[in-house]
Write a protein that holds these residues in place. Structure first.
Motif, PDB file in Angstrom:
ATOM      1  N   UNK A  36      -4.427   9.378   2.429  1.00 27.92           N
ATOM      2  CA  UNK A  36      -4.010   7.899   1.978  1.00 27.92           C
ATOM      3  C   UNK A  36      -3.119   8.139   0.795  1.00 27.92           C
ATOM      4  N   UNK A  37      -2.136   7.246   0.883  1.00 31.62           N
ATOM      5  CA  UNK A  37      -1.385   7.217  -0.373  1.00 31.62           C
ATOM      6  C   UNK A  37      -1.464   5.720  -1.013  1.00 31.62           C
ATOM      7  N   UNK A  38      -1.797   5.917  -2.327  1.00 31.86           N
ATOM      8  CA  UNK A  38      -1.832   4.612  -3.163  1.00 31.86           C
ATOM      9  C   UNK A  38      -0.716   4.584  -4.011  1.00 31.86           C
ATOM     10  N   UNK A  39      -0.343   3.403  -4.300  1.00 31.03           N
ATOM     11  CA  UNK A  39       0.884   3.149  -5.038  1.00 31.03           C
ATOM     12  C   UNK A  39       0.284   2.662  -6.435  1.00 31.03           C
ATOM     13  N   UNK A  40       0.898   3.109  -7.600  1.00 27.62           N
ATOM     14  CA  UNK A  40       0.387   2.537  -8.818  1.00 27.62           C
ATOM     15  C   UNK A  40      -1.026   2.906  -9.038  1.00 27.62           C
ATOM     16  N   UNK A  41      -1.237   4.342  -8.767  1.00 28.61           N
ATOM     17  CA  UNK A  41      -2.675   4.666  -8.867  1.00 28.61           C
ATOM     18  C   UNK A  41      -3.267   5.191 -10.259  1.00 28.61           C
ATOM     19  N   UNK A  58     -11.988  10.574   2.262  1.00 25.56           N
ATOM     20  CA  UNK A  58     -10.498  10.396   2.338  1.00 25.56           C
ATOM     21  C   UNK A  58      -9.595  11.351   1.615  1.00 25.56           C
ATOM     22  N   UNK A  59      -8.850  11.983   1.917  1.00 28.06           N
ATOM     23  CA  UNK A  59      -7.865  12.818   1.016  1.00 28.06           C
ATOM     24  C   UNK A  59      -7.002  11.825   0.439  1.00 28.06           C
ATOM     25  N   UNK A 103       7.789  11.220   0.892  1.00 27.60           N
ATOM     26  CA  UNK A 103       7.923  11.213   2.126  1.00 27.60           C
ATOM     27  C   UNK A 103       8.032  12.502   2.553  1.00 27.60           C
ATOM     28  N   UNK A 104       9.079  13.418   1.885  1.00 25.38           N
ATOM     29  CA  UNK A 104       9.268  14.670   2.444  1.00 25.38           C
ATOM     30  C   UNK A 104       8.140  15.542   2.105  1.00 25.38           C
ATOM     31  N   UNK A 105       7.411  15.486   0.963  1.00 20.92           N
ATOM     32  CA  UNK A 105       6.020  16.299   0.630  1.00 20.92           C
ATOM     33  C   UNK A 105       5.069  16.019   1.828  1.00 20.92           C
ATOM     34  N   UNK A 106       4.945  15.002   2.246  1.00 21.50           N
ATOM     35  CA  UNK A 106       3.990  14.642   3.028  1.00 21.50           C
ATOM     36  C   UNK A 106       4.081  15.312   4.360  1.00 21.50           C
ATOM     37  N   UNK A 107       5.300  15.011   4.616  1.00 21.07           N
ATOM     38  CA  UNK A 107       5.907  15.508   6.081  1.00 21.07           C
ATOM     39  C   UNK A 107       5.663  17.061   6.109  1.00 21.07           C
ATOM     40  N   UNK A 114      -2.183   8.498   7.218  1.00 23.23           N
ATOM     41  CA  UNK A 114      -3.403   7.378   7.859  1.00 23.23           C
ATOM     42  C   UNK A 114      -3.405   6.111   7.298  1.00 23.23           C
ATOM     43  N   UNK A 115      -3.321   6.244   5.888  1.00 22.83           N
ATOM     44  CA  UNK A 115      -3.577   4.981   5.161  1.00 22.83           C
ATOM     45  C   UNK A 115      -2.300   4.796   3.966  1.00 22.83           C
ATOM     46  N   UNK A 116      -2.036   3.559   3.715  1.00 21.39           N
ATOM     47  CA  UNK A 116      -1.089   3.380   2.659  1.00 21.39           C
ATOM     48  C   UNK A 116      -1.647   2.160   2.020  1.00 21.39           C
ATOM     49  N   UNK A 117      -1.660   2.277   0.770  1.00 20.27           N
ATOM     50  CA  UNK A 117      -2.194   1.084   0.004  1.00 20.27           C
ATOM     51  C   UNK A 117      -1.170   0.666  -0.814  1.00 20.27           C
ATOM     52  N   UNK A 118      -0.236  -0.399  -0.716  1.00 21.62           N
ATOM     53  CA  UNK A 118       0.645  -1.185  -1.725  1.00 21.62           C
ATOM     54  C   UNK A 118       0.245  -1.678  -2.768  1.00 21.62           C
ATOM     55  N   UNK A 119      -0.037  -0.984  -3.727  1.00 24.30           N
ATOM     56  CA  UNK A 119      -0.861  -1.726  -4.799  1.00 24.30           C
ATOM     57  C   UNK A 119       0.077  -1.896  -6.268  1.00 24.30           C
ATOM     58  N   UNK A 120       1.159  -1.155  -6.219  1.00 21.23           N
ATOM     59  CA  UNK A 120       2.061  -1.158  -7.467  1.00 21.23           C
ATOM     60  C   UNK A 120       2.555  -2.671  -7.748  1.00 21.23           C
ATOM     61  N   UNK A 121       2.395  -3.175  -9.117  1.00 18.28           N
ATOM     62  CA  UNK A 121       3.069  -4.619  -9.184  1.00 18.28           C
ATOM     63  C   UNK A 121       3.179  -4.661 -10.641  1.00 18.28           C
ATOM     64  N   UNK A 122       4.097  -5.485 -10.898  1.00 16.90           N
ATOM     65  CA  UNK A 122       4.318  -5.910 -12.445  1.00 16.90           C
ATOM     66  C   UNK A 122       4.152  -7.232 -12.361  1.00 16.90           C
TER      67      UNK A 122
END
Ligand SMILES: NC(=O)c1ccc[n+]([C@@H]2O[C@H](COP(=O)([O-])OP(=O)(O)OC[C@H]3O[C@@H](n4cnc5c(N)ncnc54)[C@H](OP(=O)(O)O)[C@@H]3O)[C@@H](O)[C@H]2O)c1
Length: 330
Positions: A36-41, A58-59, A103-107, A114-122
Protein backbone atom coordinates in the motif's frame (compact mmCIF):
# COMPACT_ATOMS: atom_id res chain seq x y z
CA UNK A 1 4.54 27.79 -12.46
CA UNK A 2 2.55 30.99 -12.85
CA UNK A 3 -0.01 31.26 -10.09
CA UNK A 4 -3.18 31.74 -12.15
CA UNK A 5 -6.36 29.84 -12.82
CA UNK A 6 -4.85 28.75 -16.14
CA UNK A 7 -1.80 27.44 -14.34
CA UNK A 8 -4.04 25.55 -11.91
CA UNK A 9 -5.75 23.77 -14.76
CA UNK A 10 -2.43 23.27 -16.51
CA UNK A 11 -1.08 21.74 -13.29
CA UNK A 12 -2.80 18.52 -14.27
CA UNK A 13 -2.12 18.52 -18.00
CA UNK A 14 1.56 19.37 -17.68
CA UNK A 15 2.32 16.43 -15.37
CA UNK A 16 4.66 14.25 -17.40
CA UNK A 17 3.91 10.54 -17.27
CA UNK A 18 6.60 8.86 -15.17
CA UNK A 19 9.30 7.05 -17.09
CA UNK A 20 9.12 3.88 -15.08
CA UNK A 21 12.41 2.36 -16.14
CA UNK A 22 14.70 5.33 -15.68
CA UNK A 23 15.93 4.54 -12.12
CA UNK A 24 16.68 1.06 -10.77
CA UNK A 25 16.35 0.19 -7.12
CA UNK A 26 17.29 -3.14 -5.65
CA UNK A 27 14.50 -5.70 -6.08
CA UNK A 28 12.82 -6.62 -2.78
CA UNK A 29 13.79 -10.10 -1.64
CA UNK A 30 10.18 -10.94 -0.89
CA UNK A 31 7.37 -9.31 -2.87
CA UNK A 32 4.59 -8.61 -0.35
CA UNK A 33 1.16 -10.08 -0.91
CA UNK A 34 -0.36 -6.62 -0.41
CA UNK A 35 1.55 -3.38 -0.86
CA UNK A 36 0.00 0.00 0.00
CA UNK A 37 0.91 3.65 -0.52
CA UNK A 38 -0.57 6.25 1.83
CA UNK A 39 -0.14 9.93 0.97
CA UNK A 40 0.31 12.44 3.80
CA UNK A 41 1.21 9.57 6.14
CA UNK A 42 3.32 11.48 8.66
CA UNK A 43 0.48 12.57 10.94
CA UNK A 44 -3.26 12.64 11.59
CA UNK A 45 -5.53 10.15 9.87
CA UNK A 46 -2.88 9.16 7.31
CA UNK A 47 -0.48 8.01 10.02
CA UNK A 48 -3.21 5.92 11.59
CA UNK A 49 -4.17 4.42 8.22
CA UNK A 50 -0.52 3.34 7.86
CA UNK A 51 -0.54 1.79 11.33
CA UNK A 52 -3.83 -0.05 10.90
CA UNK A 53 -2.95 -1.38 7.45
CA UNK A 54 0.47 -2.55 8.65
CA UNK A 55 -1.20 -4.26 11.63
CA UNK A 56 -3.34 -6.17 9.11
CA UNK A 57 -0.18 -7.52 7.45
CA UNK A 58 -0.07 -5.08 4.54
CA UNK A 59 3.37 -3.74 3.61
CA UNK A 60 2.92 0.01 3.82
CA UNK A 61 4.86 2.77 2.11
CA UNK A 62 4.26 5.73 4.41
CA UNK A 63 4.85 8.84 2.35
CA UNK A 64 5.29 12.44 3.42
CA UNK A 65 6.34 15.62 1.66
CA UNK A 66 8.89 16.41 4.37
CA UNK A 67 11.67 13.83 4.60
CA UNK A 68 12.38 14.40 8.32
CA UNK A 69 8.73 14.34 9.44
CA UNK A 70 8.08 11.25 7.35
CA UNK A 71 11.13 9.32 8.56
CA UNK A 72 10.40 10.18 12.19
CA UNK A 73 6.79 9.04 11.83
CA UNK A 74 7.80 5.77 10.15
CA UNK A 75 10.54 5.13 12.74
CA UNK A 76 8.16 5.60 15.66
CA UNK A 77 5.51 3.34 14.11
CA UNK A 78 8.12 0.67 13.40
CA UNK A 79 9.44 0.72 16.96
CA UNK A 80 6.38 1.58 19.12
CA UNK A 81 3.90 -0.59 17.25
CA UNK A 82 6.51 -3.22 16.27
CA UNK A 83 5.75 -2.95 12.57
CA UNK A 84 8.74 -3.92 10.44
CA UNK A 85 6.49 -3.97 7.34
CA UNK A 86 6.57 -0.19 7.11
CA UNK A 87 8.74 1.77 4.69
CA UNK A 88 9.17 5.50 4.23
CA UNK A 89 9.37 7.24 0.86
CA UNK A 90 9.24 10.98 0.24
CA UNK A 91 6.20 12.19 -1.72
CA UNK A 92 5.00 15.72 -2.32
CA UNK A 93 1.75 15.30 -4.22
CA UNK A 94 2.19 18.75 -5.79
CA UNK A 95 5.54 17.86 -7.33
CA UNK A 96 5.78 15.83 -10.55
CA UNK A 97 9.40 14.82 -9.92
CA UNK A 98 8.58 13.52 -6.47
CA UNK A 99 5.59 11.54 -7.77
CA UNK A 100 7.68 10.07 -10.59
CA UNK A 101 10.43 9.10 -8.19
CA UNK A 102 7.97 7.18 -5.99
CA UNK A 103 6.53 5.36 -9.02
CA UNK A 104 10.04 4.39 -10.15
CA UNK A 105 10.95 3.15 -6.68
CA UNK A 106 7.88 0.91 -6.46
CA UNK A 107 8.28 -0.34 -10.00
CA UNK A 108 11.89 -1.40 -9.55
CA UNK A 109 11.55 -2.81 -6.06
CA UNK A 110 8.13 -4.47 -6.15
CA UNK A 111 6.86 -4.38 -9.75
CA UNK A 112 3.28 -3.78 -8.59
CA UNK A 113 1.03 -1.92 -6.15
CA UNK A 114 -2.20 -3.14 -4.51
CA UNK A 115 -3.58 -0.25 -2.45
CA UNK A 116 -3.45 3.54 -2.84
CA UNK A 117 -4.88 5.76 -0.11
CA UNK A 118 -5.08 9.38 -1.33
CA UNK A 119 -5.16 11.07 2.06
CA UNK A 120 -2.98 14.21 1.75
CA UNK A 121 -4.92 17.46 1.91
CA UNK A 122 -4.87 21.05 3.13
CA UNK A 123 -7.68 23.38 4.21
CA UNK A 124 -7.20 26.13 1.60
CA UNK A 125 -7.60 28.78 4.29
CA UNK A 126 -5.35 31.21 6.11
CA UNK A 127 -6.71 31.01 9.64
CA UNK A 128 -6.34 33.32 12.62
CA UNK A 129 -5.99 30.40 15.02
CA UNK A 130 -6.30 32.47 18.21
CA UNK A 131 -9.44 34.13 16.87
CA UNK A 132 -10.83 30.75 15.88
CA UNK A 133 -10.23 29.34 19.36
CA UNK A 134 -11.93 32.37 20.90
CA UNK A 135 -15.08 31.70 18.84
CA UNK A 136 -15.44 28.40 20.73
CA UNK A 137 -17.48 26.77 17.97
CA UNK A 138 -19.00 23.44 18.96
CA UNK A 139 -18.77 20.37 16.73
CA UNK A 140 -22.45 20.42 15.79
CA UNK A 141 -22.34 24.04 14.59
CA UNK A 142 -19.15 23.29 12.65
CA UNK A 143 -20.32 20.13 10.91
CA UNK A 144 -23.76 21.57 10.07
CA UNK A 145 -22.03 24.31 8.04
CA UNK A 146 -23.82 26.99 10.10
CA UNK A 147 -20.49 28.37 11.28
CA UNK A 148 -19.75 29.87 7.83
CA UNK A 149 -20.72 33.44 8.78
CA UNK A 150 -18.87 33.39 12.10
CA UNK A 151 -15.77 32.08 10.40
CA UNK A 152 -15.57 35.03 7.99
CA UNK A 153 -13.98 36.91 10.90
CA UNK A 154 -11.10 34.47 11.28
CA UNK A 155 -10.70 32.75 7.90
CA UNK A 156 -9.04 34.37 4.91
CA UNK A 157 -9.81 32.81 1.60
CA UNK A 158 -6.74 33.93 -0.33
CA UNK A 159 -6.20 33.11 -3.98
CA UNK A 160 -2.78 31.55 -3.27
CA UNK A 161 -4.12 29.22 -0.60
CA UNK A 162 -7.05 28.27 -2.83
CA UNK A 163 -4.66 27.50 -5.69
CA UNK A 164 -2.47 25.38 -3.40
CA UNK A 165 -5.51 23.61 -2.01
CA UNK A 166 -6.83 22.56 -5.43
CA UNK A 167 -3.33 21.59 -6.49
CA UNK A 168 -2.97 19.37 -3.40
CA UNK A 169 -6.44 17.97 -2.77
CA UNK A 170 -7.61 17.34 -6.33
CA UNK A 171 -4.67 17.64 -8.75
CA UNK A 172 -2.37 15.96 -6.21
CA UNK A 173 -4.71 12.99 -5.93
CA UNK A 174 -5.05 12.80 -9.72
CA UNK A 175 -1.30 13.17 -10.29
CA UNK A 176 -0.45 10.35 -7.85
CA UNK A 177 -3.25 8.11 -9.11
CA UNK A 178 -2.21 8.49 -12.75
CA UNK A 179 1.44 7.81 -11.96
CA UNK A 180 0.67 4.70 -9.92
CA UNK A 181 -2.10 3.28 -12.14
CA UNK A 182 0.29 1.18 -14.27
CA UNK A 183 1.46 -0.48 -11.03
CA UNK A 184 -2.07 -0.87 -9.64
CA UNK A 185 -2.99 -2.65 -12.87
CA UNK A 186 -0.32 -5.22 -11.97
CA UNK A 187 -1.78 -5.82 -8.49
CA UNK A 188 -1.77 -9.47 -7.50
CA UNK A 189 -4.48 -9.13 -4.84
CA UNK A 190 -6.94 -6.76 -6.57
CA UNK A 191 -6.33 -3.01 -6.77
CA UNK A 192 -8.00 -0.68 -4.28
CA UNK A 193 -8.02 3.12 -4.38
CA UNK A 194 -9.38 5.09 -1.45
CA UNK A 195 -9.87 8.84 -1.82
CA UNK A 196 -10.38 10.87 1.35
CA UNK A 197 -13.41 13.06 0.98
CA UNK A 198 -15.38 15.13 3.49
CA UNK A 199 -18.82 16.10 4.71
CA UNK A 200 -18.03 19.41 3.00
CA UNK A 201 -18.30 17.59 -0.35
CA UNK A 202 -21.93 16.66 0.05
CA UNK A 203 -24.22 18.20 -2.52
CA UNK A 204 -26.61 19.72 0.01
CA UNK A 205 -23.69 22.12 0.66
CA UNK A 206 -23.74 23.42 -2.93
CA UNK A 207 -26.04 26.48 -3.22
CA UNK A 208 -25.64 26.74 -7.04
CA UNK A 209 -28.62 24.72 -8.25
CA UNK A 210 -27.39 24.13 -11.80
CA UNK A 211 -24.02 22.85 -10.60
CA UNK A 212 -25.68 20.81 -7.86
CA UNK A 213 -27.86 19.06 -10.45
CA UNK A 214 -24.89 18.56 -12.78
CA UNK A 215 -22.86 17.03 -9.95
CA UNK A 216 -25.54 14.32 -9.62
CA UNK A 217 -25.17 13.24 -13.24
CA UNK A 218 -21.89 11.37 -13.55
CA UNK A 219 -22.45 10.74 -17.28
CA UNK A 220 -21.55 14.32 -18.20
CA UNK A 221 -18.23 14.44 -16.30
CA UNK A 222 -14.64 13.83 -17.25
CA UNK A 223 -11.37 15.36 -16.03
CA UNK A 224 -11.56 18.21 -18.57
CA UNK A 225 -14.97 19.27 -17.32
CA UNK A 226 -13.72 19.14 -13.72
CA UNK A 227 -10.84 21.43 -14.69
CA UNK A 228 -13.20 23.86 -16.36
CA UNK A 229 -15.29 24.07 -13.16
CA UNK A 230 -12.19 24.60 -11.02
CA UNK A 231 -11.03 27.34 -13.35
CA UNK A 232 -14.40 29.09 -13.01
CA UNK A 233 -14.18 28.71 -9.23
CA UNK A 234 -10.74 30.36 -9.11
CA UNK A 235 -11.90 33.17 -11.38
CA UNK A 236 -14.93 33.79 -9.15
CA UNK A 237 -12.67 33.78 -6.08
CA UNK A 238 -10.30 36.25 -7.72
CA UNK A 239 -13.22 38.52 -8.61
CA UNK A 240 -14.82 38.33 -5.14
CA UNK A 241 -17.91 36.60 -6.59
CA UNK A 242 -17.99 33.33 -4.64
CA UNK A 243 -21.19 34.00 -2.73
CA UNK A 244 -22.94 35.62 -5.68
CA UNK A 245 -22.04 32.69 -7.95
CA UNK A 246 -23.46 30.20 -5.45
CA UNK A 247 -20.28 28.44 -4.28
CA UNK A 248 -20.31 26.92 -0.77
CA UNK A 249 -19.19 29.54 1.76
CA UNK A 250 -18.01 27.22 4.56
CA UNK A 251 -14.38 26.46 3.57
CA UNK A 252 -15.16 27.16 -0.12
CA UNK A 253 -12.03 25.79 -1.82
CA UNK A 254 -11.77 22.76 0.45
CA UNK A 255 -15.46 21.94 -0.19
CA UNK A 256 -15.09 22.27 -3.94
CA UNK A 257 -11.89 20.20 -3.92
CA UNK A 258 -13.71 17.38 -2.16
CA UNK A 259 -16.77 17.64 -4.43
CA UNK A 260 -14.51 17.01 -7.40
CA UNK A 261 -12.71 14.21 -5.55
CA UNK A 262 -16.08 12.45 -5.38
CA UNK A 263 -16.55 12.96 -9.13
CA UNK A 264 -13.03 11.76 -9.88
CA UNK A 265 -13.67 8.64 -7.76
CA UNK A 266 -16.77 7.83 -9.78
CA UNK A 267 -15.06 8.52 -13.13
CA UNK A 268 -12.17 6.21 -12.21
CA UNK A 269 -14.46 3.51 -10.82
CA UNK A 270 -16.34 3.41 -14.14
CA UNK A 271 -13.12 3.42 -16.14
CA UNK A 272 -11.52 0.60 -14.13
CA UNK A 273 -14.35 -1.75 -13.11
CA UNK A 274 -11.82 -4.45 -12.17
CA UNK A 275 -10.57 -2.22 -9.30
CA UNK A 276 -12.47 -1.16 -6.14
CA UNK A 277 -12.32 2.66 -6.07
CA UNK A 278 -14.24 4.55 -3.39
CA UNK A 279 -14.24 7.77 -1.41
CA UNK A 280 -14.76 8.20 2.29
CA UNK A 281 -15.55 10.85 4.83
CA UNK A 282 -13.47 9.90 7.88
CA UNK A 283 -15.66 11.86 10.34
CA UNK A 284 -14.84 15.03 12.27
CA UNK A 285 -11.41 14.09 13.57
CA UNK A 286 -9.16 16.00 15.94
CA UNK A 287 -6.21 16.82 13.65
CA UNK A 288 -4.26 19.86 12.50
CA UNK A 289 -6.34 20.11 9.32
CA UNK A 290 -9.42 21.23 11.28
CA UNK A 291 -7.41 23.11 13.91
CA UNK A 292 -7.98 20.22 16.34
CA UNK A 293 -11.67 21.05 16.70
CA UNK A 294 -12.74 17.50 15.73
CA UNK A 295 -14.31 15.03 18.13
CA UNK A 296 -13.08 11.66 16.83
CA UNK A 297 -9.58 10.28 17.31
CA UNK A 298 -7.36 9.65 14.27
CA UNK A 299 -7.68 5.94 15.14
CA UNK A 300 -11.47 6.22 14.67
CA UNK A 301 -11.09 8.37 11.55
CA UNK A 302 -8.81 5.80 9.90
CA UNK A 303 -11.32 2.95 10.17
CA UNK A 304 -13.30 3.89 7.04
CA UNK A 305 -10.28 4.34 4.74
CA UNK A 306 -8.76 1.09 6.07
CA UNK A 307 -11.97 -0.87 5.54
CA UNK A 308 -12.13 0.37 1.93
CA UNK A 309 -8.45 -0.41 1.36
CA UNK A 310 -9.13 -4.01 2.36
CA UNK A 311 -12.43 -4.56 0.51
CA UNK A 312 -13.03 -8.02 -0.90
CA UNK A 313 -13.12 -8.50 -4.68
CA UNK A 314 -16.93 -8.37 -4.73
CA UNK A 315 -17.00 -5.17 -2.63
CA UNK A 316 -18.59 -1.92 -3.81
CA UNK A 317 -16.89 0.51 -6.17
CA UNK A 318 -17.63 4.12 -7.13
CA UNK A 319 -19.34 4.73 -3.76
CA UNK A 320 -19.18 7.26 -0.93
CA UNK A 321 -18.82 6.21 2.68
CA UNK A 322 -19.48 8.08 5.90
CA UNK A 323 -16.78 6.42 7.99
CA UNK A 324 -17.59 2.71 7.49
CA UNK A 325 -21.19 3.16 6.26
CA UNK A 326 -22.05 3.50 2.60
CA UNK A 327 -24.34 6.51 2.10
CA UNK A 328 -26.06 7.97 -0.92
CA UNK A 329 -25.00 11.60 -1.39
CA UNK A 330 -25.59 12.06 -5.10
N1 LIG B 1 -9.81 15.85 10.27
C1 LIG B 1 -11.05 15.85 9.83
O1 LIG B 1 -12.01 16.15 10.57
C2 LIG B 1 -11.35 15.49 8.41
C3 LIG B 1 -12.68 15.56 8.00
C4 LIG B 1 -13.00 15.23 6.69
C5 LIG B 1 -12.00 14.82 5.83
N2 LIG B 1 -10.71 14.75 6.25
C6 LIG B 1 -9.72 14.31 5.28
O2 LIG B 1 -8.85 13.36 5.85
C7 LIG B 1 -7.56 13.44 5.23
C8 LIG B 1 -6.48 13.54 6.29
O3 LIG B 1 -6.65 14.74 7.00
P1 LIG B 1 -6.16 14.95 8.50
O4 LIG B 1 -7.32 15.45 9.25
O5 LIG B 1 -5.44 13.76 8.98
O6 LIG B 1 -5.18 16.19 8.29
P2 LIG B 1 -3.69 16.50 8.81
O7 LIG B 1 -3.45 15.93 10.16
O8 LIG B 1 -3.52 17.96 8.61
O9 LIG B 1 -2.80 15.70 7.77
C9 LIG B 1 -2.72 16.08 6.42
C10 LIG B 1 -1.55 15.35 5.80
O10 LIG B 1 -1.46 15.75 4.43
C11 LIG B 1 -0.09 16.10 4.19
N3 LIG B 1 0.10 16.99 3.06
C12 LIG B 1 -0.32 18.26 2.88
N4 LIG B 1 0.13 18.73 1.70
C13 LIG B 1 0.84 17.73 1.12
C14 LIG B 1 1.57 17.59 -0.09
N5 LIG B 1 1.66 18.60 -0.96
N6 LIG B 1 2.15 16.40 -0.37
C15 LIG B 1 2.09 15.39 0.51
N7 LIG B 1 1.45 15.45 1.68
C16 LIG B 1 0.83 16.62 1.99
C17 LIG B 1 0.37 16.73 5.51
O11 LIG B 1 1.78 16.82 5.54
P3 LIG B 1 2.55 17.95 6.41
O12 LIG B 1 2.64 17.43 7.81
O13 LIG B 1 3.86 18.05 5.72
O14 LIG B 1 1.74 19.21 6.32
C18 LIG B 1 -0.21 15.72 6.48
O15 LIG B 1 0.59 14.58 6.52
C19 LIG B 1 -7.62 14.65 4.30
O16 LIG B 1 -7.88 14.23 2.99
C20 LIG B 1 -8.80 15.43 4.84
O17 LIG B 1 -9.40 16.24 3.86
C21 LIG B 1 -10.36 15.09 7.53
Amino acid sequence: MENTAEAATGAAHDSPKPRLHAVRHERAEVIPERLAVVTGGNKGIGLEVCRQLALQGVTVILTARDERRGKDAADSLRSESKLPNLIFHQLDVRCDTSVTSLAQYIESRYGKLDILVNNAAISGIVADEEGLKALNIDAETWTSGRAANLLKEVFQNTYDEAFNCLNTNYYGCKRVTEALLPLLKLSTSGARIVNCSSLASELKRMPNEKLRNDLCNINIWDEDRIEAVLKTFLEDLKNGRLEEAGWPMMLPTYSVSKMVINLYTRIMARRYPEMRINCVRPGFVKTDLCWNLGVLTPEQGARGPVMLALLPDDGPTGCYFDQTEMVKVW
